[in-house]
Design an enzyme around this catalytic site. Structure first.
Site, short mmCIF file in Angstrom:
data_model
loop_
_atom_site.label_atom_id
_atom_site.label_comp_id
_atom_site.label_asym_id
_atom_site.label_seq_id
_atom_site.Cartn_x
_atom_site.Cartn_y
_atom_site.Cartn_z
N LYS A 296 0.67 -1.15 0.00
CA LYS A 296 -0.39 -0.19 -0.27
C LYS A 296 1.04 1.30 -0.27
O LYS A 296 1.99 1.27 0.93
CB LYS A 296 -0.81 0.07 1.14
CG LYS A 296 -2.28 1.06 1.04
CD LYS A 296 -2.98 0.96 2.59
CE LYS A 296 -3.83 1.77 3.00
NZ LYS A 296 -4.32 1.38 3.65
N SER B 241 -9.79 -0.67 7.50
CA SER B 241 -9.21 -0.48 6.00
C SER B 241 -8.65 -1.44 5.92
O SER B 241 -8.11 -1.57 4.30
CB SER B 241 -8.18 0.65 6.07
OG SER B 241 -8.52 1.91 6.79
N SER C 57 -9.32 1.79 2.84
CA SER C 57 -8.39 2.63 2.27
C SER C 57 -8.04 2.07 1.95
O SER C 57 -7.24 2.06 0.57
CB SER C 57 -8.01 4.10 3.01
OG SER C 57 -6.67 2.97 4.13
#
Ligand code: MG
Ligand code: ZN
Lengths: 448, 94, 469
Positions: free
Chosen positions: C78, C177, C153
């Site tokens: 990420k 997330s 996210s």
């Protein structure tokens, strides 16, 4: 005087740890090339996290303890949020409602007690250098451990402030936790000054302890950028005069931060705050709190050296030194250590008082002359009068009659008491006596 | 309840346009209205929790280690000068 | 089967048995990215050159008998994890061109374990959201239906796994997330206990909540990665000194007798389809011998309020460092969502409101922790839907400033308490969108969570379903 100055003081002391407060960059930044002592943590890079320096925390507690503070068992770090280009993270890691040390005091020579509200741990900011229409930033100083010492508004004039600062500087130097060099910025001061109506103040303080302030003016002026004791005195006196004039004209001085301008020899307004600072303190989520055991705190206490006040008293008592001599010799720990070393190597053949005289009057260079060499020097130059045994006996009897306690002390095994008695005898004679002879005679007499 | 958006924006160092201020004012009020539900919960004798780990006394030894080289420290900046970071003059200093 | 579709376990076996090389495996992933990522937009940065060089080096090490646990395995990370010399943006224009001079601890550990970093995945800017729609680098699309959101996210991370663009992914969760996008993308997402995995080098969102963790095709892979990531870190003072378990050892242990709590509060406002599939999953778990126990948990709606305050307050402080002086662009580059969160957080911490908001939220946080502690006196794990709905259509997040919180309602309580949880896929909706459930356990119960999740996964075998891309 119509007005009584009400002065409080915030002092920041930079610790001389090896590494910074929350990262392992070297804290020895002075005079280094800019931005060569930084890492993700003290540059405030994305994702970097603080890990506190154990030694710095212990030193903060030491400073607090040497100022007679209470050291609560629980303490924590908080974030103080504000924006400034030299503040890498947009917040300073500091302590808010649970600092390491609270409620200390420093006693001035006059006997007046200055109350210390708190002593807490925080980190330094980077350094801004102003050059025309640009400012340059060096983050080498960012994150250097800083101890903040905050007093109550107990000072009434610049001299008290100066004495307090000298004492504070002396204490941190004794502890050997900071160079406390004002010029290098190791010790930075921010006095806040206001004037109170003397009548009101007296009326209000009648029912309180003498040092408790019960009437505070409705404003205060903070002065920054002071980098010497001389300037702090000047700045305070300047402010007192400036504020007096404003009050006389029927107005109230503006609450503001002013800076000391050493070229103009005056304080100048730095920024008029449109709104009160709102630091939005909250507990630092990146650092678990600190909880001491009583043993840990005792352990820190046990590492503390003898402090100036204690040493001062001991020098008077054990070595028969005057206020004046003891004060000079204990001003710096190195001098005091040198003196004690000299006394030790003199093996009682030279009076401590004589050593003190030499050190003070002949300005002995302790870097050049070893204590042992000093003693030889003293012995060689000391021409003593031939001893009149009878006269000496009389002097000793006189001193004995006034110092029974010292004799008892000696009899009870307190060796140092003898030097005190020797000193008294030497002082009472108008001739220069040989200390060793006097000492032998005294011992002889006590044993009689 | 109304948030003083200009004041908060100043504290937060956020440059906001008039349109943004108006928009945020409405949205923030909405959010506040939602979070005000917390008033329904009795927390009289409850201590606040700021960390969930229960950890205490986590420190490091005072040992210095090498820092980043100067060019590494500066390389992401858009404005440097002679090894320094450079900004426009800070107005409120003398 | 194409190499890019392999799990870590399968890929490792293939590499060790010399069925294929890491370069071939890496190329298969890169090819897949080239084919599908235009549609998915899972990646912000693809590090093709570096990945191939790393794969080559891994092959050399493999040839020398090196058996590091992720040697030669392509992973996506990420884009809120700092990667040395690889651009790290947090999907915000503020960090358009930020090249970190250091690796996050998680990245260091993965490199030490031999991974091949294939690229950085998209997220909601600063991890603020549950859709990836707040990303300044475009929305990531759900591989099961590109008209729908992947969640967030860690939406890019979850999509990169669902679309078989990579073997495994690293995400981070503040509250939801990892689990929420894993749910919407039909993959496994493990949020470890707060403090189990280092946050050092992870761009901070809400410091007291952030937990990095794996997003994978199988539960076993999640265990394998957790084994690499877990442990105390000298760069993160909030990591636990507790020694990590052996997370692979107990995966196959029978779960008969395990007490699993189910709370009605977690089915409030949940769609019928989700409810139905999760109830089916409960039946499977029961069939495996677990005992389902009715419990009553603190209503999630209050935890939304707690989370909103705590998270935004910490955000307002964590984003203060972005002033454009030392790196990145100035504060005008923040998007709407970040600005909104900074504003609310600043307000909640400001003079006169601290007690009413921040302190109150911290107190309710204590209530929530105590509530879980009580629950875990009677049950070993808690099972609940991960999300009230299946993936929403693209554009859905823009309707409400509280969208993210609502989507995360069922994962926020456990995040606030710092507990571990996992999303396990359990079915498809009528319109072929994935549905999952979560297992939540006490602090540091990852071993048990993985065990139960693995047993369910092997029984139900949802992973045989693949999106049509
Ligand atoms: Mg301070
Ligand atoms: Zn540093």
């Amino acid at each position: 005087m119509k007005y009584t100055p009400v002065i409080g003081l915030e002092v920041h002391v930079e610790l001389k740890t090896n590494s910074k407060m929350f990262c392992s960059c070297s804290a020895d930044y002075f005079g280094q090339k800019p931005n060569t002592h930084t890492c993700p943590v003290c540059l405030g890079l994305p994702g970097a996290l603080p890990v506190p320096n154990q030694k710095a925390i212990e030193w903060c507690v030491m400073i607090g303890k040497s100022l007679g503070c209470d050291t609560p068992l629980f303490s924590k770090f908080d974030r103080k949020n504000y924006f400034y280009p030299d503040l890498a993270k947009g917040y300073q890691i500091s302590q808010y409602d649970e600092p390491f040390c609270v409620n200390g005091t420093i006693k001035l020579k006059s006997g007046k007690v200055i109350r210390i509200r708190r002593v807490h741990m925080e980190e330094d900011t980077g350094k801004l250098i102003h050059e025309g229409n640009i400012s340059l930033i060096d983050f080498n100083r960012s994150g250097v451990p800083l101890v903040e010492i905050v007093t109550e508004p107990d000072f009434e004039n610049a001299l008290e402030v100066k004495e307090y600062l000298q004492k504070l500087q002396q204490i941190v130097r004794y502890l050997d936790v900071s160079n406390a060099d004002m010029e290098k910025g190791n010790m930075r001061l921010e006095p806040n000054i206001s004037l109170a109506d003397s009548q009101l103040r007296i009326a209000n303080s009648k029912n309180h302890k003498p040092s408790a302030i019960s009437y505070l003016p409705p404003y205060k002026v903070e002065v920054k950028n002071i980098n010497s004791f001389r300037f702090v005195e000047k700045a305070i006196n300047f402010e007192i005069e400036r504020q007096e004039k404003i009050l006389e004209s029927g107005k109230t001085p503006v609450q503001e931060t002013r800076g000391w301008d050493e070229k103009k020899n005056q304080t100048v307004s730095q920024r008029v705050k449109e709104e009160a600072n709102d630091y939005r303190y909250f507990p630092e989520p990146d650092i678990p709190p600190i909880r001491w055991t009583k043993e840990q705190l005792a352990q820190i206490q046990s590492q503390m050296p003898e402090l100036p006040d204690e040493k001062f008293e001991r020098f008077q008592k054990d070595f028969g030194l005057s206020d004046y001599d003891a004060e000079i010799l204990t001003r710096e720990k190195e001098t005091a250590d040198y003196f004690e070393e000299a006394v030790l190597v003199s093996k009682n053949k030279v009076l401590p008082k004589t050593i003190a005289n030499w050190m003070i009057n002949k300005k002995v260079d302790s870097q050049q002359t070893l204590p042992a060499a000093l003693i030889i020097q003293i012995s060689l130059t000391s021409q003593t009068s031939p001893t009149d045994e009878k006269e000496l006996g009389k002097l000793i009897d006189e001193v004995f009659s006034q110092n029974e306690k010292a004799i008892d002390d000696y009899k009870n095994g307190k060796e140092s008491a003898i030097m005190y008695l020797v000193g008294q005898v030497m002082k009472s004679s108008n001739q220069k006596l040989n200390a060793q002879t006097v000492k032998e005679k005294i011992i002889h007499k006590i044993k009689e | 309840m109304k948030i003083d958006v200009s004041h908060v924006a100043k504290l937060a160092n956020l440059p906001l346009s008039k349109e943004e201020k108006d928009k945020f004012e409405k949205q923030l009020d909405e959010t506040l209205e939602y979070v005000n539900q917390l008033e329904e919960i009795d927390t009289k004798n409850v201590e606040p929790t700021s960390q969930v780990t229960g950890l205490e006394n986590v420190t490091r030894e005072d040992i210095a280690a090498p820092s980043l080289p100067q060019e590494q420290a500066l390389k992401n900046s858009k404005s440097t000068y002679n090894g320094f970071f450079k900004v426009k003059a800070i107005l409120d200093e003398s | 089967m194409n190499l890019n579709q392999l799990t870590i376990k399968q890929a490792k076996d293939g590499l060790l048995n010399k069925e294929f090389s890491s370069v071939e495996l890496t190329k298969a992933c890169l090819d897949r990215i080239k084919t599908v990522d235009e549609k998915i937009n899972a990646f912000v940065t693809v590090t093709e050159k570096e990945a191939l060089a790393d794969a080559k080096a891994a092959d050399d090490r493999l040839a020398n008998g090196d058996d590091a646990s992720l040697l030669g395995i392509p992973l996506s990370i990420k884009d809120n994890f700092c990667t040395e010399n690889v651009r790290t943006t947090a999907s915000s224009h503020v960090l358009d061109d930020f090249i970190p001079p250091y690796d996050a601890t998680v990245v260091t550990k993965l490199k030490d374990a031999g991974m091949v970093l294939i690229g950085k995945t998209n997220l909601d800017a600063w991890a603020h959201g549950s859709s990836t729609e707040t990303s300044d680098f475009g929305t990531t699309k759900n591989p099961w239906n590109t008209g729908h959101l992947p969640g967030g996210s860690s939406g890019g991370a979850a999509a990169s796994i669902a679309a078989d663009e990579v073997i495994a992914a690293i995400g981070s969760e503040t509250a939801g997330s990892i689990r929420q996008p894993a749910d919407w993308c039909g993959v496994v997402g493990l949020k470890p206990t707060y403090g189990r995995v280092s946050r050092s080098g992870v761009i901070a969102m809400a410091s007291s909540l952030d937990s990095p963790g794996p997003i994978t095709k199988r539960v076993e892979d999640a265990a394998l990665i957790l084994q690499v990531l877990a442990g105390q870190d000298k760069f993160d003072a909030t990591t636990s000194p507790l020694a990590p378990d052996n997370y692979l050892k107990n995966l196959n242990k029978p779960i008969s007798g395990l007490k699993i709590g189910v709370s009605d509060e977690y089915f409030d406002g949940v769609t019928d389809q989700v409810r139905e599939k999760v109830m089916d999953a409960i039946k499977v778990v029961e069939k495996l011998g677990a005992k389902i126990v009715k419990i009553k948990l603190f209503p999630p709606k209050y935890t939304i309020a707690v989370y909103t305050i705590l998270q935004r307050s910490e955000v307002s402080s964590n984003l203060a460092r972005y002033d454009g002086i030392r790196y990145g662009n100035d504060r005008s580059f923040f998007g709407d969502e970040a600005k909104r969160r900074i504003m609310l957080g600043t307000y909640a911490l400001s003079a006169g409101y601290y007690d009413q908001y921040y302190k109150k939220a911290q107190k309710v946080r204590t209530v929530i922790i105590n509530d879980f502690n009580d629950a875990f006196k009677n049950v070993d794990l808690i099972l609940a839907p991960t999300n009230p709905w299946t993936a929403l259509p693209v554009g859905a997040s823009k309707e409400s400033p509280m969208y993210g919180e609502m989507a995360d309602a069922l994962v926020e309580p456990s995040s606030i308490a710092g507990l571990p949880g996992i999303n396990v896929p359990c079915g498809l909706s009528k319109d072929d969108l994935p549905i999952g459930f979560q297992l939540i356990g006490p602090q540091f119960s990852e071993s048990l969570i993985l065990n139960a999740a693995h047993k369910y996964e092997q029984e139900r075998q949802f992973f045989t379903n693949k999106p049509n891309l």
